[in-house]
Design an enzyme around this catalytic site. Structure first.
Site: not given
Ligand code: IMP
Ligand code: MG
Length: 185
Positions: A44-45, A101, A105, A133, A154-155, A167
């Site tokens: 949902k982000g 997205e 991360d 990040k 963490f944001v 959100r």
């Molecule tokens: P990845 O597969 O590790 O790149 O994950 C990305 C997903 O992790 C994003 O779509 C977010 O839902 C979540 N995420 C990663 N870092 C943060 C953060 O700092 N705040 C909130 N959600 C995060």
């Molecule tokens: Mg997400």
């Protein structure tokens, strides 16, 4: 909610400028493409970012959504991607996709989805994220469109949540570690 934020990383004005720049770049990059352009938001982000972005893109675009899970209720990824809501289209061969997205991360979600959509037959697949990040990568992955690179914090806000909260904040801010310190116990 504001008491839980230690620092504002991106103000509303800054986000607006970043979104405008990305929209202009997308218009430029796809100006000569004959295919349909699909902006595919990852629920949902990405919803807040995507809503603002599509209003700034001048060429016709379609929108759709997928939902995947890689995170539990806490702040650490489990590393495993599950598709919870899939894309059901029969016209992928005629469709250029830009995945939207909120944040990258580890890179696992987007690298998995890019492969998945290419294997599904999409004409092309690119990726766009508001935040990145890069220091957190566990798999090699470089997005095509990036709003801003941020440090390993963490944001929340502007669509990003912690346990479904924050959100609706109009800016992106760093969540105080004491707020999530007990969540991974
Ligand atoms: P990845 O597969 O590790 O790149 O994950 C990305 C997903 O992790 C994003 O779509 C977010 O839902 C979540 N995420 C990663 N870092 C943060 C953060 O700092 N705040 C909130 N959600 C995060
Ligand atoms: Mg997400």
């Amino acid at each position: 909610m504001l008491n839980d934020i230690s620092k504002i990383l991106l103000t509303e004005e800054k986000i607006d400028a970043l979104t405008t720049k990305i929209a202009q770049q997308i218009d430029k990059d796809y100006s000569n493409r004959e295919k349909k352009l699909l902006l595919l938001g990852i629920l949902k982000g990405s919803v807040v970012f995507m809503s603002d972005l599509i209003k700034k893109i001048k060429r016709p675009v379609e929108i759709d959504f997928m939902k995947v899970s890689s995170y539990g209720a806490g702040t650490e990824t489990t590393g495993k991607i599950n598709i919870i809501l899939d894309l059901h289209r029969t016209d992928l061969k005629e469709t250029d996709i830009i995945i939207i997205e909120d944040i990258i991360d580890s890179g696992r979600t987007l690298s998995y989805l890019v492969e998945y959509l290419k294997l599904s037959g999409a004409s092309s697949v690119k990726t766009c994220t508001l935040l990145d990040k890069p220091s957190r990568r566990q798999v090699e992955f470089t997005p095509d469109y990036v709003g801003a690179e941020i440090p390993d914090e963490f944001v929340v806000g502007y669509g990003l949540d912690f346990a479904e909260r924050y959100r609706t904040l109009p800016f992106v801010g760093i969540l105080k570690p004491e707020v999530y310190a007990n969540a991974n116990d």
